[in-house]
Design an enzyme around this catalytic site. Structure first.
Site, PDB file in Angstrom:
ATOM      1  N   GLU A 294       0.599  -1.077  -0.201  1.00 18.26           N
ATOM      2  CA  GLU A 294      -0.086   0.260   0.859  1.00 18.26           C
ATOM      3  C   GLU A 294       1.205   1.206  -0.269  1.00 18.26           C
ATOM      4  O   GLU A 294       0.382   2.253  -0.412  1.00 18.26           O
ATOM      5  CB  GLU A 294      -1.008  -0.162   1.121  1.00 18.26           C
TER       6      GLU A 294
ATOM      7  N   PHE B 139     -11.795  -7.736  12.585  1.00 16.20           N
ATOM      8  CA  PHE B 139     -10.541  -7.584  12.572  1.00 16.20           C
ATOM      9  C   PHE B 139     -10.227  -6.485  11.190  1.00 16.20           C
ATOM     10  O   PHE B 139     -11.321  -6.399  10.197  1.00 16.20           O
ATOM     11  CB  PHE B 139     -11.242  -9.056  11.790  1.00 16.20           C
ATOM     12  N   GLN B 140      -9.036  -6.320  11.412  1.00 17.04           N
ATOM     13  CA  GLN B 140      -8.550  -5.256  10.227  1.00 17.04           C
ATOM     14  C   GLN B 140      -9.441  -4.234  10.796  1.00 17.04           C
ATOM     15  O   GLN B 140      -9.803  -2.917   9.563  1.00 17.04           O
ATOM     16  CB  GLN B 140      -9.137  -5.484   8.452  1.00 17.04           C
TER      17      GLN B 140
ATOM     18  N   LYS C 234     -17.471  -0.538   5.092  1.00 17.00           N
ATOM     19  CA  LYS C 234     -18.674  -1.560   4.088  1.00 17.00           C
ATOM     20  C   LYS C 234     -19.698  -1.628   3.909  1.00 17.00           C
ATOM     21  O   LYS C 234     -19.679  -1.646   2.456  1.00 17.00           O
ATOM     22  CB  LYS C 234     -17.180  -2.944   4.541  1.00 17.00           C
TER      23      LYS C 234
ATOM     24  N   MET D  37      24.256   8.844   3.249  1.00 22.40           N
ATOM     25  CA  MET D  37      24.191  10.279   3.743  1.00 22.40           C
ATOM     26  C   MET D  37      23.971  10.353   5.632  1.00 22.40           C
ATOM     27  O   MET D  37      24.589  11.292   6.058  1.00 22.40           O
ATOM     28  CB  MET D  37      22.908  10.609   3.495  1.00 22.40           C
TER      29      MET D  37
END
Lengths: 164, 577
Positions: B57, B119-120, B169, B484
């Site tokens: 993602e 969940f999630q 959802k 760096m």
């Protein structure tokens, strides 16, 4: 310096946390914060008391204005304004002496006793933060059972008003 | 509700897709999951919107970001709830700090389960609040179209930024009539466009009275598509101009008036001119700490004019004398008009003296490097890349030394071609951002300049490049170190290279090949130009070029922490001049 900022914001879920989050994320102080819907239920009015240098206060007002939910705000401290806070105090008054003493102080401070039981008084008092502090200092601290304070409300004096 | 109306009702997933189409969105970058199944089903059933399936993602958001930076159109990313949302956060914060217009859609658990640790489930609104311009939770399918409209409006107007829309959802399953609003009016959000004319007049007067003027422009000029106005103003005045990392490309780098980038790794002439100037004209720049150096030593002799669209940028880090709040193009147009109308002219005599001084600084040739080294110098690779592409390639970089070398040695001939994470400094940005650029510009040369550290932070996107035939040219400056960080350890930590050595690097050629790409390894300076030419000539394949460079090379000039613009460290090579 201490500033009282009044904000009109959309009465949306999460609007309060946007303001509170801004203060914590950018390291600004909040001394008190109060919020409730206005006569137009789509808007809330918030009063924030904060402290900072002129530069910080300028940043605070700019950052607040930048929040999408903020409709309008004024720094009340820039003009003359009225500030009030509500306090409820529950005290133990099991002796006649204490009942008399507390009643006398409440009268002097122009408060009201709004609930009475065998052993307790509940006092309602409004005023500036200083006045409420003074009342708390005046009464015998061993008698105090609970103190609830609302945080500061502010409004400009005269014809100046914060509205859409 | 009667039957006819019911037939017009649309599922939330379809409303969402139709809203994107109504906004003119052609590409979205995403990764599916449980909470977005209905949205993905709606995407499957249409063919106007192309979905680019990434491998992580973070990659989706960076790709949408690269798409937005290179086109000026809002980038769109779609991720699922929970880990989908948290993986997206780095990308969102990256876009937020660079003010990139984006709309990120996160799936959410059904409204009835919100707050149940389902969940999630994660509080995407809470987590994203400090790194978005605004965010919305859609509680009712009837609000979906309007919220989408507002999200695009907020993301693309005023100072742009990412807006997140969290869609539970059940909202994607429920039905409503789809009506996409034509316009949006918000009483709490009215971005300023024109600058205050009184302020503009005062600014013009101050600018024309300057003896040692300096123009300092930033990313706001790129975001506001105001390159033409910036060039017009600069040429009209004949003043020196420097740019921030984010501003590069909006002024021709080969022009005599351009003195290079300023700041921590800016040129000697730009930083010295900043230090000595008496009037500073800041345009769409925000006085970030990497630009100012120590604030108490910043431009000690200068009156400052600051043009910015965001009032909160004004006097945030450095107190300014004349602020002008407005869109850069509008303000510059008004400013040019005002200057043309007034009788006052720039002080030619003072300007001649000033330019003489600047030329002395410029003669120091601070970007010199060792051209006779038997090892490949990173500067040389970028100089050659710049020549071969004539400064017209899109360059997406990661973060570190290679990023600074691009800024110093690649001569960006056009705005919106320099794609890098300037504000947040996100390693892993380069490759996915390059994907977004290539999707938006399929026929253009898109280069990802990266390092052996950064590339491994989003290397999984090589798979996306294979699936969507993205012929990106990856130029990896491989020094086997986190260069760096190592540079700071060398200079300020007595060469204690704590955890900056990248042990166990993969064979990048084999890795590229295993993803179906072409891999090249370049080890000698004499091979650099041919290898670049060869790689760039391959138009239909991704080419992964692994340049083995000098491990000890450092980015100079440098302003160390706590130092001012006039206290630069120059390279040993630079001091020879």
């Amino acid at each position: 310096m201490r500033h009282t900022i009044s904000i009109l914001l959309e009465n949306e879920a999460g609007a309060l946390s946007r303001v509170a989050g801004l203060f914590s994320a950018r390291g600004y102080n909040i001394e008190s914060l109060t919020v409730a819907p206005t006569e137009d239920p789509s808007m809330s009015r918030m009063t924030i008391v904060t402290k900072g240098t002129d530069e910080i206060i300028e940043q605070i007002t700019k950052q607040l204005n930048k929040l999408i939910d903020v409709i309008k705000l004024i720094d009340l401290t820039e003009g003359v304004y009225i500030e009030r806070e509500l306090m409820l105090v529950k005290v133990n008054v099991s002796t006649a002496h204490h009942r008399e003493e507390i009643k006398r102080f409440v009268d002097i401070f122009r408060g009201r006793i709004i609930d009475v039981s065998e052993t307790n008084y509940t006092i309602e008092m409004t005023g500036t933060g200083d006045k409420l502090d003074a009342f708390i200092k005046t009464i015998d601290s061993t008698l105090i059972l609970e103190v609830v304070r609302s945080g500061v409300l502010g409004i400009a004096r005269g014809s100046k008003s914060l509205r859409v | 509700m009667n039957k006819a109306n019911e037939a017009e009702m649309m599922m939330g997933g379809d409303i969402f897709v139709n809203a994107l189409i109504a906004e003119g969105v052609e590409h979205i970058f995403g990764y599916p999951g449980g909470a977005t199944l209905h949205i993905y089903d709606a995407i499957f059933k249409q063919n106007k919107l192309q979905h680019i399936l990434v491998r992580h993602e973070q990659g989706a958001v960076h790709a949408a970001d690269g798409y937005a930076r290179s086109t000026g159109k809002p980038g769109v990313a779609l991720v699922t709830s929970g880990p989908g949302a948290t993986n997206a956060i780095t990308g969102i914060a990256t876009a937020y700090l660079d003010s990139i217009p984006m709309v990120i859609i996160t799936g959410q658990v059904p409204t009835a389960l919100i707050g149940n640790d389902a969940f999630q489930e994660v509080d995407a609104i809470g987590i994203s609040r400090p790194c978005t311009k605004h965010n919305f939770l859609v509680k009712d399918v009837k609000d979906l179209a309007e919220i989408m409209k507002k999200a695009f409006y907020i993301a693309t107007t005023g100072r742009p930024g990412p807006v997140l829309v969290d869609i539970p959802k059940d909202v994607t399953i429920n039905r409503a009539v789809f009506e996409y609003p034509e316009t949006v009016e918000m009483r709490s959000y009215k971005p300023v466009v024109s600058g205050h004319l009184g302020q503009i007049r005062k600014a013009a007067e101050m600018m024309l009275s300057a003896k040692r003027p300096m123009i300092y422009s930033g990313g706001g000029v790129v975001l506001g598509d105001s390159s033409k106005e910036l060039i017009d103003l600069t040429r009209l005045l004949g003043y020196p101009i420097t740019q921030t990392l984010m501003g590069l490309g909006s002024y021709p780098p080969t022009d005599k008036q351009f003195v290079g980038m300023l700041g921590m790794h800016g040129t000697y002439e730009a930083n010295m001119a900043m230090h000595e100037c008496d009037v500073l004209i800041a345009i769409g720049a925000r006085f970030e700490d990497r630009v100012t150096g120590a604030v108490d030593k910043f431009c000690p002799y200068a009156k400052i004019i600051h043009i910015d669209i965001d009032p909160s940028s004004i006097s945030k880090n450095v107190k300014v004398d004349i602020p002008i709040v407005g869109a850069v193009d509008q303000v510059l147009q008004d400013l040019i008009q005002t200057i043309k109308e007034t009788d006052q002219k720039p002080d030619a005599e003072a300007l001649t003296t000033w330019w003489k001084q600047i030329e002395i600084w410029r003669a120091k040739n601070c970007l010199r490097y060792d051209r006779n080294s038997p090892l490949i110098k990173p500067q040389f690779v970028l100089e050659k890349l710049s020549e071969l592409t004539e400064g017209n390639a899109f360059i997406a970089s990661d973060v570190g030394q290679h990023q600074m070398f691009v800024a110093q040695y690649y001569q960006f001939a056009q705005p919106r071609h320099w794609i890098n994470s300037g504000g947040l400094g996100t390693m892993g940005f380069g490759l996915p951002a390059a994907m977004g650029v290539q999707i938006a510009h399929p026929d253009e040369t898109v280069v990802c300049v990266t390092g052996d550290g950064s590339i491994q932070m989003c290397i999984q996107e090589l798979s996306t490049c294979q699936q969507f035939d993205l012929p990106i040219k990856i130029i990896m400056l491989n020094n086997g170190y986190l260069g760096m960080v190592r540079q700071w350890q060398e200079l300020f930590y007595d060469k204690r290279y704590s955890h900056t050595y990248m042990e166990a690097l993969p064979d990048f050629i084999k890795l590229a090949e295993s993803y179906g790409h072409i891999g090249m390894r370049i080890e000698k300076p004499s091979e650099v130009e041919n290898a670049l030419a060869e790689g760039l000539a391959i138009k239909d394949r991704l080419v992964f070029m692994d340049f083995v460079i000098d491990q000890d090379e450092m980015v100079y000039p440098m302003i160390a922490a706590g130092k001012g613009h006039h206290e630069m460290l120059l390279s040993p090579e630079g001091e020879l001049a």
